[in-house]
Write a protein that holds these residues in place. Structure first.
Motif, PDB file in Angstrom:
ATOM      1  N   ILE A  25      50.363  43.979  45.700  1.00 37.95           N
ATOM      2  CA  ILE A  25      51.240  43.190  44.828  1.00 37.95           C
ATOM      3  C   ILE A  25      52.603  43.867  44.743  1.00 37.95           C
ATOM      4  CG2 ILE A  25      51.577  42.263  42.500  1.00 37.95           C
ATOM      5  CD1 ILE A  25      48.513  42.481  42.146  1.00 37.95           C
ATOM      6  N   GLY A  26      53.649  43.083  44.933  1.00 36.96           N
ATOM      7  CA  GLY A  26      55.011  43.557  44.732  1.00 36.96           C
ATOM      8  C   GLY A  26      55.651  42.763  43.609  1.00 36.96           C
ATOM      9  N   VAL A  27      56.163  43.441  42.583  1.00 31.79           N
ATOM     10  CA  VAL A  27      56.718  42.769  41.403  1.00 31.79           C
ATOM     11  C   VAL A  27      58.227  42.973  41.374  1.00 31.79           C
ATOM     12  CG1 VAL A  27      56.600  42.549  38.893  1.00 31.79           C
ATOM     13  CG2 VAL A  27      54.563  43.220  40.180  1.00 31.79           C
ATOM     14  N   LYS A  28      58.956  41.921  41.142  1.00 28.71           N
ATOM     15  CA  LYS A  28      60.413  41.982  41.113  1.00 28.71           C
ATOM     16  C   LYS A  28      60.894  42.764  39.899  1.00 28.71           C
ATOM     17  CE  LYS A  28      64.436  38.987  41.810  1.00 28.71           C
ATOM     18  NZ  LYS A  28      64.705  39.533  43.151  1.00 28.71           N
ATOM     19  N   ALA A  29      62.040  43.410  40.031  1.00 26.16           N
ATOM     20  CA  ALA A  29      62.616  44.177  38.927  1.00 26.16           C
ATOM     21  C   ALA A  29      62.764  43.305  37.692  1.00 26.16           C
ATOM     22  CB  ALA A  29      63.973  44.739  39.337  1.00 26.16           C
ATOM     23  N   GLY A  30      62.321  43.828  36.542  1.00 22.38           N
ATOM     24  CA  GLY A  30      62.435  43.101  35.291  1.00 22.38           C
ATOM     25  C   GLY A  30      61.346  42.080  35.064  1.00 22.38           C
ATOM     26  N   CYS A  31      60.292  42.094  35.882  1.00 25.58           N
ATOM     27  CA  CYS A  31      59.223  41.103  35.759  1.00 25.58           C
ATOM     28  C   CYS A  31      57.872  41.777  35.518  1.00 25.58           C
ATOM     29  CB  CYS A  31      59.143  40.239  37.018  1.00 25.58           C
ATOM     30  SG  CYS A  31      60.685  39.355  37.400  1.00 25.58           S
ATOM     31  N   THR A  32      56.913  40.986  35.042  1.00 26.86           N
ATOM     32  CA  THR A  32      55.557  41.478  34.795  1.00 26.86           C
ATOM     33  C   THR A  32      54.541  40.529  35.414  1.00 26.86           C
ATOM     34  OG1 THR A  32      56.140  42.600  32.735  1.00 26.86           O
ATOM     35  CG2 THR A  32      53.836  42.040  33.040  1.00 26.86           C
ATOM     36  N   PHE A  33      53.650  41.079  36.225  1.00 28.24           N
ATOM     37  CA  PHE A  33      52.556  40.341  36.841  1.00 28.24           C
ATOM     38  C   PHE A  33      51.271  40.692  36.099  1.00 28.24           C
ATOM     39  CE2 PHE A  33      48.859  40.381  39.555  1.00 28.24           C
ATOM     40  CZ  PHE A  33      48.943  39.212  40.299  1.00 28.24           C
ATOM     41  N   THR A  34      50.470  39.692  35.761  1.00 28.25           N
ATOM     42  CA  THR A  34      49.183  39.925  35.100  1.00 28.25           C
ATOM     43  C   THR A  34      48.093  39.224  35.880  1.00 28.25           C
ATOM     44  OG1 THR A  34      50.260  40.029  32.926  1.00 28.25           O
ATOM     45  CG2 THR A  34      47.875  39.756  32.963  1.00 28.25           C
ATOM     46  N   GLY A  35      47.062  39.982  36.280  1.00 28.14           N
ATOM     47  CA  GLY A  35      45.936  39.419  37.002  1.00 28.14           C
ATOM     48  C   GLY A  35      44.688  39.414  36.134  1.00 28.14           C
ATOM     49  N   PHE A  36      43.835  38.404  36.316  1.00 30.07           N
ATOM     50  CA  PHE A  36      42.606  38.253  35.533  1.00 30.07           C
ATOM     51  C   PHE A  36      41.416  38.177  36.481  1.00 30.07           C
ATOM     52  CE2 PHE A  36      46.123  36.415  33.248  1.00 30.07           C
ATOM     53  CZ  PHE A  36      45.954  36.838  31.932  1.00 30.07           C
ATOM     54  N   SER A  37      40.298  38.765  36.068  1.00 27.17           N
ATOM     55  CA  SER A  37      39.083  38.679  36.877  1.00 27.17           C
ATOM     56  C   SER A  37      38.391  37.329  36.704  1.00 27.17           C
ATOM     57  CB  SER A  37      38.116  39.807  36.516  1.00 27.17           C
ATOM     58  OG  SER A  37      37.703  39.696  35.155  1.00 27.17           O
ATOM     59  N   GLY A  38      38.738  36.603  35.653  1.00 32.72           N
ATOM     60  CA  GLY A  38      38.191  35.271  35.435  1.00 32.72           C
ATOM     61  C   GLY A  38      39.159  34.207  35.895  1.00 32.72           C
ATOM     62  N   SER A  39      38.641  33.032  36.233  1.00 33.00           N
ATOM     63  CA  SER A  39      39.492  31.966  36.770  1.00 33.00           C
ATOM     64  C   SER A  39      40.211  31.167  35.692  1.00 33.00           C
ATOM     65  CB  SER A  39      38.646  31.019  37.631  1.00 33.00           C
ATOM     66  OG  SER A  39      37.617  30.418  36.840  1.00 33.00           O
ATOM     67  N   SER A  40      39.983  31.476  34.421  1.00 36.68           N
ATOM     68  CA  SER A  40      40.644  30.754  33.324  1.00 36.68           C
ATOM     69  C   SER A  40      41.467  31.715  32.475  1.00 36.68           C
ATOM     70  CB  SER A  40      39.593  30.037  32.464  1.00 36.68           C
ATOM     71  OG  SER A  40      38.887  29.077  33.217  1.00 36.68           O
ATOM     72  N   PHE A  41      42.129  32.652  33.139  1.00 36.56           N
ATOM     73  CA  PHE A  41      42.954  33.658  32.474  1.00 36.56           C
ATOM     74  C   PHE A  41      42.110  34.443  31.469  1.00 36.56           C
ATOM     75  CE2 PHE A  41      45.652  29.875  33.277  1.00 36.56           C
ATOM     76  CZ  PHE A  41      46.350  30.378  34.371  1.00 36.56           C
ATOM     77  N   ASP A  42      40.909  34.771  31.888  1.00 33.50           N
ATOM     78  CA  ASP A  42      40.001  35.505  31.030  1.00 33.50           C
ATOM     79  C   ASP A  42      39.367  36.644  31.831  1.00 33.50           C
ATOM     80  OD1 ASP A  42      38.487  34.012  32.737  1.00 33.50           O
ATOM     81  OD2 ASP A  42      37.288  33.002  31.202  1.00 33.50           O
ATOM     82  N   GLY A  43      38.412  37.305  31.231  1.00 37.14           N
ATOM     83  CA  GLY A  43      37.782  38.445  31.879  1.00 37.14           C
ATOM     84  C   GLY A  43      38.666  39.676  31.789  1.00 37.14           C
ATOM     85  N   VAL A  44      38.458  40.611  32.701  1.00 33.99           N
ATOM     86  CA  VAL A  44      39.285  41.825  32.733  1.00 33.99           C
ATOM     87  C   VAL A  44      40.694  41.453  33.178  1.00 33.99           C
ATOM     88  CG1 VAL A  44      39.576  44.101  33.759  1.00 33.99           C
ATOM     89  CG2 VAL A  44      37.278  43.245  33.256  1.00 33.99           C
TER      90      VAL A  44
END
Length: 669
Positions: free
Chosen positions: A612-631
């Motif tokens: 994953i490459g994140v642009k300056a000033g940005c935040t990426f969030t990943g979820f282990s669940g398919s509905s923005f849930d889990g870890v």
């Protein structure tokens, strides 16, 4: 044909059921659909954690994971995922380069290819010509840049004081600055791992400032409190846990966290930063300097020439003084003190005897004058006789005594000069006068004893080092006096450099004082008693333009040369490989919320993100669940892009190929 059709349909449904079960299960056999249709990509079979050839090479790798670099120099990645010119380099070197840029552009008034040694692109500038009000310093620029921020801050406050004095700005809080800034104190103190620098809290050496906190963590992330920092509070400690420069301010039950004086909240980097409320947008490198600026530059250059002359003189004398100091260390102090006591006693007695003789001769002259002289001519002859006696006896002896006493004090004499020559030059300046033999006897008796007190080998080494040092001009730098060692010998003396460069040597781990910063500032050379506001602002804009060197992030760490910069307009980019070479990639826009559900166009990305490459000033969030849930795990970028190979970062390992939904947002937009 109907039974055959049914059999085929049942087989396809069974095939799909098995595929779904295997995709959901992390172990065992994983089947991917062949062909790239509607966003799906060709794949292979993964069994026991080994993937066969599909869209990328499997099994063995052509290069070790994580062997990316700066592509221009070797090194390791910093906590921010970037490498700056001075992040771990010395502040002294940065200060010298800033000073050289200031000289090459003549205080920001002349920009030509031949004079501007350190050109900075306007898109990378934070302050100075062509730039509006904005932030300086903070997360991601490195230790040296943090120190440079305070040099700018000193000049900024000097400008604001001038604007207030001449009636152009109100709100100057003299009591605050005298209590905190001038005394190098901070309101309510500073929290853990930080200290005060001119009214502002700064991280201790060895700690990096990330999201307003001082940490040694490699990949710190902003907390939810960073998104809403101005909460109600009872004391400053309630605020400083979010940002070391948040203080509790207000009255009784209406207290809220706020940034310290001269700081504002940077919504992109989520921390308090120094904010320069000065607009330089109407000025550029091509804008002719105003009359006030031209006069200030002229005055600064004239003063610089005078300083250069003084420095050249000190520079020329430095080797001799250094050698003299080294030579004195070669003398046995106890031995020399014993020899000096005897000669000092003799010289004291000699001085007393000379004074008595002077009184006797003077009394004799008075008697002869009264007895034998009745006219002016006679008195004149008597005066001449007295002067002759005084010069040849009393004055001569006293002068010789004084010079020899000085010889004793300066022992062992100038470095590089033969001791007997030095002694002779000091005591034989009056060859016409008579000196008793006892004087010479005492003199050379002291010399023999003093010679025994001097370590001749040590003295020879000190003199030899002086002889190996030859003054040589350096025409490339005005007022630069250097000393070149003779062939085959090493020079014991550091090169003699301009006073500012010598001062910079002591700046590696501290900020400049107000006096040190203003010593090279154009602002202190403004002599106009009624300056215009725009001229004062112009002088500041030109004065600080060279400081952009401190905030240049020249190189960004990426996993390999195949990983390109995050595209403009994107929030992040994700890859189905550890080195961005092979497999698929996807650009993610700011505000995107993607779910990698079954029977969707995004199924191919489900549980398959490696890098994953994140642009300056940005935040990426990943979820282990398919509905923005889990870890969930977040990756936040500061002033530069931030790249993470999930399998190689301890805190992100459990997200490797286990992301089923994601969000990405760019702050401050």
């Amino acid at each position: 044909n109907c039974p055959m059709f049914r059999m085929r349909l049942l087989f396809i449904l069974f095939y799909l059921l098995v595929a779904l079960i295997c995709v959901e299960t992390r172990g065992g056999i994983r089947i991917r659909f062949s062909g790239r249709i509607g966003g799906y990509r060709s794949g292979g079979v993964r069994s026991g954690g080994v993937r066969s050839s599909g869209g990328r090479s499997g099994g063995g790798r052509s290069s070790p994971r994580g062997t990316g670099g700066w592509f221009t120099s070797s090194g390791t990645r910093t906590a921010s995922g970037s490498k700056t010119s001075y992040s771990s380099g010395s502040f002294a070197r940065l200060s010298q380069n800033i000073d050289q840029s200031r000289k090459s552009t003549v205080y920001g008034t002349k920009f030509t290819e031949s004079r501007n040694y350190y050109k900075v692109q306007k898109s990378k500038k934070l302050l100075g010509l062509g730039i509006g009000a904005g932030f300086i310093g903070g997360t991601g620029y490195g230790f040296a840049a943090s120190l440079a921020t305070y040099s700018i801050y000193h000049r900024y406050l000097y400008l604001m004081s001038l604007l207030h004095t001449h009636g152009y700005r109100s709100g100057w809080d003299g009591d605050y600055y005298s209590s905190y800034y001038e005394r190098n104190n901070c309101l309510d103190g500073c929290g853990p791992n930080s200290h005060c620098e001119w009214g502002i809290c700064e991280c201790n050496y060895g700690y990096q400032k990330r999201w307003g906190r001082c940490t040694k963590d490699r990949n710190p992330e902003p907390t939810p409190a960073n998104e809403a920092p101005f909460q109600s509070c009872l004391k400053t400690e309630d605020c400083s846990t979010v940002d070391i420069n948040l203080v509790c301010s207000g009255h009784q039950n209406t207290k809220y966290c706020k940034c310290r004086k001269d700081m504002e909240w940077n919504a992109e980097l989520l921390e308090c930063q120094v904010f320069l409320d000065i607009h330089c947008t109407d000025l550029s490198e091509k804008t002719p300097p105003s009359q006030l600026v031209r006069e200030a530059v002229r005055h600064a250059e004239e003063e610089g020439k005078e300083e250069g002359i003084r420095h050249d003189k000190e520079c020329a004398e430095k080797p001799q003084k250094t050698c003299n100091q080294e030579l004195k260390k070669c003398v046995d102090k106890s031995c020399q003190e014993k020899a000096d006591r005897k000669i000092e006693t003799f010289l004291k007695e000699l001085d007393e005897k000379t004074t008595r003789e002077e009184a006797v001769v003077h009394a004799s002259w008075k008697r002869d004058l009264e007895k034998n002289c009745n006219d002016e001519q006679c008195k004149l002859q008597a005066d001449l006789g007295w002067e002759e006696i005084l010069r040849t006896n009393v004055t001569c002896m006293r002068k010789r005594s004084e010079m020899f006493n000085k010889t004793v004090t300066e022992h062992p004499g100038p470095c590089g000069e033969v001791w007997t020559s030095f002694l002779s030059s000091k005591t034989n300046q009056y060859p016409d006068c008579f000196v008793k033999d006892s004087f010479y006897i005492k003199q050379f008796s002291w010399y023999r004893k003093s010679k025994k007190c001097l370590d001749e080998w040590c003295g020879a080494e000190a003199k030899g080092r002086l002889e190996s040092t030859i003054p040589c001009p350096d025409n490339s730098h005005p007022h630069l006096c250097t000393y070149r060692p003779c062939p085959g010998r090493s020079c014991p003396f550091k090169e003699c450099r301009p006073a500012q460069e010598v001062t910079n040597d002591a700046l590696d781990n501290r900020t400049e004082t107000r006096e040190e910063s203003l010593a090279n500032s154009l602002l202190v050379h403004i002599k106009d008693t009624k300056p215009k506001e725009k001229d004062l602002v112009e002088a500041f804009c030109r004065d600080v333009d060279s400081f952009n060197l401190a905030y240049q992030v020249n190189q960004v760490w990426r996993p390999s040369e195949y990983c390109a910069a995050v595209p403009s307009g994107s929030c992040a980019v994700v890859y189905d490989s550890h080195n961005c070479n092979g497999g698929w990639s996807m650009n993610i826009t700011s505000g995107a919320q993607l779910r990698f559900e079954y029977f969707s166009l995004y199924l191919t990305y489900r549980n398959d993100i490696d890098t994953i490459g994140v642009k300056a000033g940005c935040t990426f969030t990943g979820f282990s669940g398919s509905s923005f849930d889990g870890v969930q795990k977040s990756i936040s970028a500061g002033v530069t892009e931030k790249w993470v190979v999930l399998a190689e970062e301890e805190e992100y390992k459990d997200m490797n190929e286990d992301i089923e939904s994601l969000q990405c947002v760019c702050r401050g937009l």
